[in-house]
Design an enzyme around this catalytic site. Structure first.
Site, PDB file in Angstrom:
ATOM      1  N   LEU A   1      13.251 -34.568-100.213  1.00 15.05           N
ATOM      2  CA  LEU A   1      13.695 -34.456-101.396  1.00 15.05           C
ATOM      3  C   LEU A   1      14.183 -35.868-101.906  1.00 15.05           C
ATOM      4  O   LEU A   1      15.368 -36.126-101.473  1.00 15.05           O
ATOM      5  CB  LEU A   1      14.285 -33.220-101.715  1.00 15.05           C
ATOM      6  CG  LEU A   1      13.857 -32.102-101.408  1.00 15.05           C
ATOM      7  CD1 LEU A   1      14.572 -30.844-101.578  1.00 15.05           C
ATOM      8  CD2 LEU A   1      12.097 -31.851-101.629  1.00 15.05           C
TER       9      LEU A   1
ATOM     10  N   GLU B   1      29.650 -30.203 -98.670  1.00 13.31           N
ATOM     11  CA  GLU B   1      28.449 -29.762 -98.276  1.00 13.31           C
ATOM     12  C   GLU B   1      28.389 -29.217 -96.941  1.00 13.31           C
ATOM     13  O   GLU B   1      28.969 -29.754 -96.054  1.00 13.31           O
ATOM     14  CB  GLU B   1      27.157 -30.760 -98.418  1.00 13.31           C
ATOM     15  CG  GLU B   1      25.816 -30.215 -97.871  1.00 13.31           C
ATOM     16  CD  GLU B   1      24.718 -31.363 -97.569  1.00 13.31           C
ATOM     17  OE1 GLU B   1      25.071 -32.151 -97.176  1.00 13.31           O
ATOM     18  OE2 GLU B   1      23.546 -31.201 -97.970  1.00 13.31           O
TER      19      GLU B   1
ATOM     20  N   PRO C   1      14.181 -34.470 -89.198  1.00 17.35           N
ATOM     21  CA  PRO C   1      15.495 -34.066 -89.070  1.00 17.35           C
ATOM     22  C   PRO C   1      15.486 -32.752 -88.093  1.00 17.35           C
ATOM     23  O   PRO C   1      14.663 -32.164 -87.813  1.00 17.35           O
ATOM     24  CB  PRO C   1      15.832 -33.635 -90.521  1.00 17.35           C
ATOM     25  CG  PRO C   1      14.512 -33.044 -90.911  1.00 17.35           C
ATOM     26  CD  PRO C   1      13.525 -33.896 -90.198  1.00 17.35           C
TER      27      PRO C   1
ATOM     28  N   THR D   1      17.070 -29.919 -88.656  1.00 19.59           N
ATOM     29  CA  THR D   1      17.233 -28.858 -89.395  1.00 19.59           C
ATOM     30  C   THR D   1      16.058 -28.217 -89.681  1.00 19.59           C
ATOM     31  O   THR D   1      16.041 -26.975 -89.724  1.00 19.59           O
ATOM     32  CB  THR D   1      18.174 -29.081 -90.719  1.00 19.59           C
ATOM     33  OG1 THR D   1      17.603 -30.339 -91.368  1.00 19.59           O
ATOM     34  CG2 THR D   1      19.611 -29.340 -90.523  1.00 19.59           C
ATOM     35  N   ASN D   2      15.030 -29.095 -89.874  1.00 17.42           N
ATOM     36  CA  ASN D   2      13.727 -28.565 -90.147  1.00 17.42           C
ATOM     37  C   ASN D   2      12.672 -29.237 -89.393  1.00 17.42           C
ATOM     38  O   ASN D   2      11.787 -30.114 -89.853  1.00 17.42           O
ATOM     39  CB  ASN D   2      13.211 -28.600 -91.745  1.00 17.42           C
ATOM     40  CG  ASN D   2      14.347 -28.412 -92.815  1.00 17.42           C
ATOM     41  OD1 ASN D   2      14.927 -27.204 -92.648  1.00 17.42           O
ATOM     42  ND2 ASN D   2      14.789 -29.296 -93.496  1.00 17.42           N
TER      43      ASN D   2
ATOM     44  N   GLY E   1      19.116 -37.838 -99.806  1.00 16.76           N
ATOM     45  CA  GLY E   1      20.309 -37.899 -99.661  1.00 16.76           C
ATOM     46  C   GLY E   1      20.945 -36.384 -99.722  1.00 16.76           C
ATOM     47  O   GLY E   1      20.112 -35.503 -99.462  1.00 16.76           O
TER      48      GLY E   1
ATOM     49  N   CYS F   1      18.683 -28.446 -97.401  1.00 14.91           N
ATOM     50  CA  CYS F   1      19.867 -29.102 -98.177  1.00 14.91           C
ATOM     51  C   CYS F   1      20.058 -29.101 -99.374  1.00 14.91           C
ATOM     52  O   CYS F   1      21.004 -29.425-100.188  1.00 14.91           O
ATOM     53  CB  CYS F   1      19.641 -30.817 -97.869  1.00 14.91           C
ATOM     54  SG  CYS F   1      17.986 -31.312 -98.308  1.00 14.91           S
TER      55      CYS F   1
ATOM     56  N   GLY G   1      20.329 -37.471 -92.211  1.00 12.95           N
ATOM     57  CA  GLY G   1      21.428 -38.017 -92.601  1.00 12.95           C
ATOM     58  C   GLY G   1      21.700 -39.183 -93.365  1.00 12.95           C
ATOM     59  O   GLY G   1      20.752 -40.055 -93.423  1.00 12.95           O
TER      60      GLY G   1
END
Lengths: 103, 477
Positions: free
Chosen positions: B417, B337, B112, B114-115, B213, B246, B195
């Site tokens: 996760l 979110e 992703p 984001t990380n 998720g 997340c 996503g």
């Protein structure tokens, strides 16, 4: 690491390998074997056999080498024999046991 | 074009298969030598990679990305280092069952934005530990930093004796290649961190997949909580990497009885409550009016950038923007979110109402992910936990750093996760090495004494019910 036996009467060219065929061990080996095959000017009936009875480990580089040599031969005239189960399984995982005729 | 891509995909897979074939022969010791080398390479470059990730993506805080890289290397390594992933895992003389670990095969690991470097390092260590070659699919806006992380680990792994092509990278812009790989028959597993669309594609591919998720993490501050500590935890969590994990808190729920005290504590922690007009301005930039989900621009952006974009004037040192959406659902855009330092704040008349609000938030796009509670009342902690549909309930700790494990608890450290079936995933686990092996069970013959001693002809007598049969079945015991 390997010995070559060329039985010209029965038209079988056997390369017998031994030990651990890791990437380092395989380096340069393929070219030598391929040169031998070229030098001998085998006809289309000659079988090229890799005997792996005494082999306990094969690197992906060795598998590539087998593919390379197999491509050099007439279709159907390359095979690998006497594999230990772990070696057979390695060819199986690679998806090349049938193509390389691993026995 | 299609032929060219097909050839590229087949080439990647052929190489991955050869690597898998070689890797399968590795002993635990050989495997662990490779893992150690990759860990050190990743860890030793944690700062450089973090800065690269921040510069390339423009998301988050580079110092926090260093900590993510530490999680992904040092903490993950610590958790898996001594674990057995080769050969016999266990042998029980009582049951006669021996468990043996087998690798899965080539893993397609999706990363992703984001990380980026942390997830890359994390997945590399897990896959090497379990003897699974991986093909990394990197996001367009983080391809360089991911490729660099992969290169460092790969070179170190090779040096330590790893098979060639144990790590391969699909560079950016190759979405078609990733899609083709997802459906390739020789891919053993897709490890999809990203996503909803990506995860759905992975699960629909026909290959086994482990996905994640979305999280819309509610956190309840109970009357029994240490309010100062609770707020400090929430602020620390929500500002971590500008809210890009997340599992970060999305909404805080309190009862009327403590509302003022909690709000005051947030203000002390330099959080700014927006009024209704300011909230409406923020909605326009934070949430897409078309999709109802967070706008891509907002992800991981600092408060000052968000405020400027929304036309808000807030103190320069504001750490989080807090809004009171007034409700939960599509009509209240900021109740969804939002991976940024924006927090929704809800007040309920009592504990029961507060929990009901948390349920609504939990089910608004975050089923199965995480939830948080700050409380000292153990009964309420368990009641709350049993009502949430969340793989992780973080008690009295930040949910970001809590959910990823090992900082504040003994959850497996992980950057993938699982959210269970609620999140359309196959597990609620924090994905770790044990999720990436096939376990084979060898069982010796240990006849069931009750079964062997029972006259099975009795089963054919339909007049006999469970009571009679079981009485006879267990007569010796």
């Amino acid at each position: 690491m390997y010995t070559i036996q060329n039985n010209s009467e029965e038209k079988v060219f056997t390369v017998r390998f031994s030990g651990r065929l890791d990437a380092l061990a395989v380096q340069g080996m393929v070219e030598v074997i391929q040169s031998e095959i070229l030098e001998n000017e085998f006809d289309s009936d000659t079988k090229i056999v890799f005997d792996l009875e005494d082999v306990n480990y094969i690197a992906s580089a060795f598998i590539r080498a087998c593919v390379s040599v197999a491509k050099q031969t007439t279709l159907g005239n390359f095979c690998i024999v006497n594999c230990q189960p772990i070696i057979k399984k390695t060819f199986k995982i690679a998806g090349l046991d049938e193509v390389l005729k691993v026995n | 074009m299609a032929d060219h891509l097909s050839e590229k995909v087949n080439n990647l897979m052929d190489r991955a298969l050869l690597s898998a074939a070689e890797f399968n022969q590795f002993s635990q010791e050989q495997t662990d030598t490779v893992v150690d080398a990759a860990f050190r390479a990743g860890f030793n470059n944690r700062v450089r990679l973090a800065k690269m990730a921040w510069e390339e993506t423009g998301i988050g805080v580079w110092e926090h990305k260093v900590i993510k890289n530490v999680l992904a290397t040092q903490l993950v390594y610590e958790s898996i280092r001594d674990g057995k992933t080769v050969g016999v895992l266990s042998s029980d003389p009582v049951t006669g069952i021996t468990e043996i670990a087998h690798p899965l095969g080539p893993v397609l690991a999706v990363i992703p934005v984001t990380n980026p470097t942390s997830t890359t390092l994390f997945k590399i260590l897990l896959c090497l530990k379990t003897r699974n070659p991986l093909i990394l699919s990197t996001p367009h806006s983080a391809s360089k930093c991911c490729a660099e992380a992969a290169r460092l680990c790969y070179e170190a792994a090779l040096e330590a004796g790893a098979p060639e092509d144990c790590i391969q990278v699909i560079r950016s812009g190759n979405r078609e290649v990733t899609q083709m790989l997802m459906g390739h028959p020789k891919v053993a597993l897709i490890l999809a961190t990203g996503g909803t669309g990506l995860v759905r594609a992975a699960y629909s591919s026909g290959n086994p997949a482990v996905g994640v998720g979305p999280g819309n993490v509610p956190v309840l501050i109970d009357e029994s909580a240490d309010i100062t500590l609770a707020v400090r935890n929430i602020v620390q969590s929500k500002t971590f990497d500008n809210g890009t994990i997340c599992a970060s808190e999305q909404a805080v729920v309190v009862t009327e009885s403590i509302e003022l005290a909690v709000a005051e504590e947030f203000r002390k922690q330099k959080c700014c409550f927006l009024d209704p007009e300011e909230t409406r301005k923020l909605e326009k930039v934070a949430v897409s009016s078309e999709t109802g989900t967070m706008s891509p621009f907002i992800v991981g952006q600092p408060v000052q950038v968000i405020a400027a974009k929304a036309g808000l004037t807030v103190p320069e040192d504001t750490r989080i923007l807090i809004v009171r959406p007034g409700g939960i659902g599509k009509e209240y855009p900021l109740s969804v979110e939002i991976l940024a330092p924006i927090l929704a704040f809800y007040t309920a008349k009592d504990y029961t109402s507060a929990v009901n609000l948390c349920i609504d938030l939990n089910y608004l796009g975050g089923i199965g992910h995480s939830a948080g509670i700050h409380a000292t009342d153990k009964k309420r902690i368990m009641e709350f936990s049993e009502l949430m549909n969340a793989g992780r309930i973080l008690v009295n700790q930040p949910t970001s750093q809590g959910a990823v494990g090992y900082f504040y608890n003994r959850l497996a450290p992980s950057l993938t996760l699982g959210c269970g079936t609620g999140g359309k995933n196959i597990t609620t686990d924090n994905i770790t090495a044990k999720n990436l092996i096939n376990i084979q069970r060898v069982t010796t013959c240990q006849p069931n004494a009750a079964w062997s001693g029972f006259d099975q002809a009795m089963y054919l007598d339909e007049t006999l019910g469970a009571g009679e049969i079981l009485k006879e079945y267990y007569r010796e015991f």
